[in-house]
Design an enzyme around this catalytic site. Structure first.
Site, PDB file in Angstrom:
ATOM      1  N   LEU A  44       0.856  -1.046   0.045  1.00 43.03           N
ATOM      2  CA  LEU A  44       0.027   0.064   0.017  1.00 43.03           C
ATOM      3  C   LEU A  44       1.039   1.106  -0.057  1.00 43.03           C
ATOM      4  O   LEU A  44       1.938   1.212   0.377  1.00 43.03           O
ATOM      5  CB  LEU A  44      -0.942   0.011   1.030  1.00 43.03           C
ATOM      6  CG  LEU A  44      -1.985  -0.937   1.297  1.00 43.03           C
ATOM      7  CD1 LEU A  44      -2.372  -1.057   2.803  1.00 43.03           C
ATOM      8  CD2 LEU A  44      -2.789  -1.079   0.280  1.00 43.03           C
ATOM      9  N   SER A  45       0.284   2.344  -0.252  1.00 42.89           N
ATOM     10  CA  SER A  45       1.166   3.475  -0.517  1.00 42.89           C
ATOM     11  C   SER A  45       1.961   3.773   0.966  1.00 42.89           C
ATOM     12  O   SER A  45       2.947   4.424   1.006  1.00 42.89           O
ATOM     13  CB  SER A  45       0.366   4.874  -0.872  1.00 42.89           C
ATOM     14  OG  SER A  45      -0.906   5.068   0.118  1.00 42.89           O
ATOM     15  N   GLU A  46       1.324   3.597   2.224  1.00 42.38           N
ATOM     16  CA  GLU A  46       1.692   3.741   3.380  1.00 42.38           C
ATOM     17  C   GLU A  46       1.456   2.568   4.376  1.00 42.38           C
ATOM     18  O   GLU A  46       0.161   2.321   4.411  1.00 42.38           O
ATOM     19  CB  GLU A  46       1.613   4.962   4.073  1.00 42.38           C
ATOM     20  CG  GLU A  46       2.666   6.071   3.983  1.00 42.38           C
ATOM     21  CD  GLU A  46       2.514   6.832   2.553  1.00 42.38           C
ATOM     22  OE1 GLU A  46       3.656   7.543   2.418  1.00 42.38           O
ATOM     23  OE2 GLU A  46       1.645   6.953   2.063  1.00 42.38           O
ATOM     24  N   THR A  47       2.289   2.182   5.361  1.00 45.49           N
ATOM     25  CA  THR A  47       2.119   1.525   6.221  1.00 45.49           C
ATOM     26  C   THR A  47       2.468   2.158   7.718  1.00 45.49           C
ATOM     27  O   THR A  47       3.640   2.818   7.562  1.00 45.49           O
ATOM     28  CB  THR A  47       2.655  -0.036   6.445  1.00 45.49           C
ATOM     29  OG1 THR A  47       2.196  -0.695   5.370  1.00 45.49           O
ATOM     30  CG2 THR A  47       2.656  -0.751   7.658  1.00 45.49           C
TER      31      THR A  47
END
Length: 268
Positions: A44-47
């Protein structure tokens, strides 16, 4: 070892919209390599990862964010998602959550209508000629851009919302910017302004909804439009809605969140 993981769609009221973020509460920090590997695996774009701080600390949690490629200094949607998890899954009964981060103190609080409000910094930007690489990657890029030194981004302002929606930047060329991203923005037709965000060098070809770039967009458009309260839309394929307010050296960025998934991560 087993660790909880949640996935929340931020800046939307329904799943499959907004920007999905993975959220992993930790009792103590994992190594940077492991957290980066987890972010790559989540894809995902961020964790977001966070650790509870002692009661006497000025913040409640220390938060960090990883894309599939790097650790980033600031992230809005994964902070919003983390706030949702803390409020709704971890039994937090206070009105506000205070975070320590690489970008200084941040917070999330509940509005009366259930929206979550991020308290983020007002990020300075510098006007400069548009880099040749950006002009090659985006035909509609103007001659002047804005550089955001504290968030390693460039911002270009296009003529109108249609131009933002129609933009098809060359992702391969933008990747040569390294960890620097590109914000494109314009006045909105049914909101104050719209935007899109590209950061392929950081592992994100196009981010669906990016809270952190509104730390730049809000002060820019507040000055241009002569108003401090602004409604914004990020016009990616998934899309998202943000209610923003400029408050001096801080920016309020409000959004909704939709819960999608919870589970466990098993590490050797």
């Amino acid at each position: 070892m087993t660790y909880p993981i949640y996935q929340v769609d931020a800046f939307t009221s329904e799943i499959f919209g907004g920007n999905p973020a993975a959220v992993m509460p930790l009792e103590q920090w994992l190594s940077d390599n492991v957290m980066l590997s987890l972010a790559m695996e989540n894809n995902l774009s961020e964790t977001a990862f966070f650790v509870r701080l002692p009661e006497e600390d000025e913040a409640d949690f220390h938060i960090r964010w990883f894309t599939p490629g790097i650790e980033v200094p600031l992230c809005g949607h994964a902070t919003l998602a983390s706030g949702w998890v803390i409020f709704n899954k971890l039994g937090w009964d206070r009105e506000q959550i205070r975070f320590r981060s690489k970008s200084g103190p941040l917070s999330v609080k509940k509005a009366n209508d259930g929206w979550l409000v991020l308290d983020f910094p007002n990020l300075a930007f510098e006007k400069q000629p548009t880099p040749a690489l950006i002009r090659e990657a985006l035909e509609s890029a103007p001659e002047t851009a804005f550089y955001v030194p504290n968030d390693t981004n460039y911002m270009v302002v296009l003529d109108d919302e249609t131009a933002v929606q129609a933009a098809q930047p060359d992702i391969r060329k933008l990747k040569q910017l390294g960890n620097q991203g590109l914000i494109i923005t314009a006045p909105g037709t049914d909101c104050d302004f719209v935007s899109r965000y590209f950061a392929p060098g950081a592992g994100i070809d196009e981010d669906p909804v990016t809270g952190s770039i509104h730390s730049v967009l809000v002060p820019y458009w507040a000055e241009k439009l002569g108003k401090n309260r602004l409604e914004a839309r990020q016009v990616s394929a998934r899309g998202g809605v943000l209610r923003c307010e400029l408050k001096g050296d801080r920016v309020d960025i409000a959004g909704q969140a939709a819960f999608y998934l919870e589970g466990s991560v098993h590490l050797p």
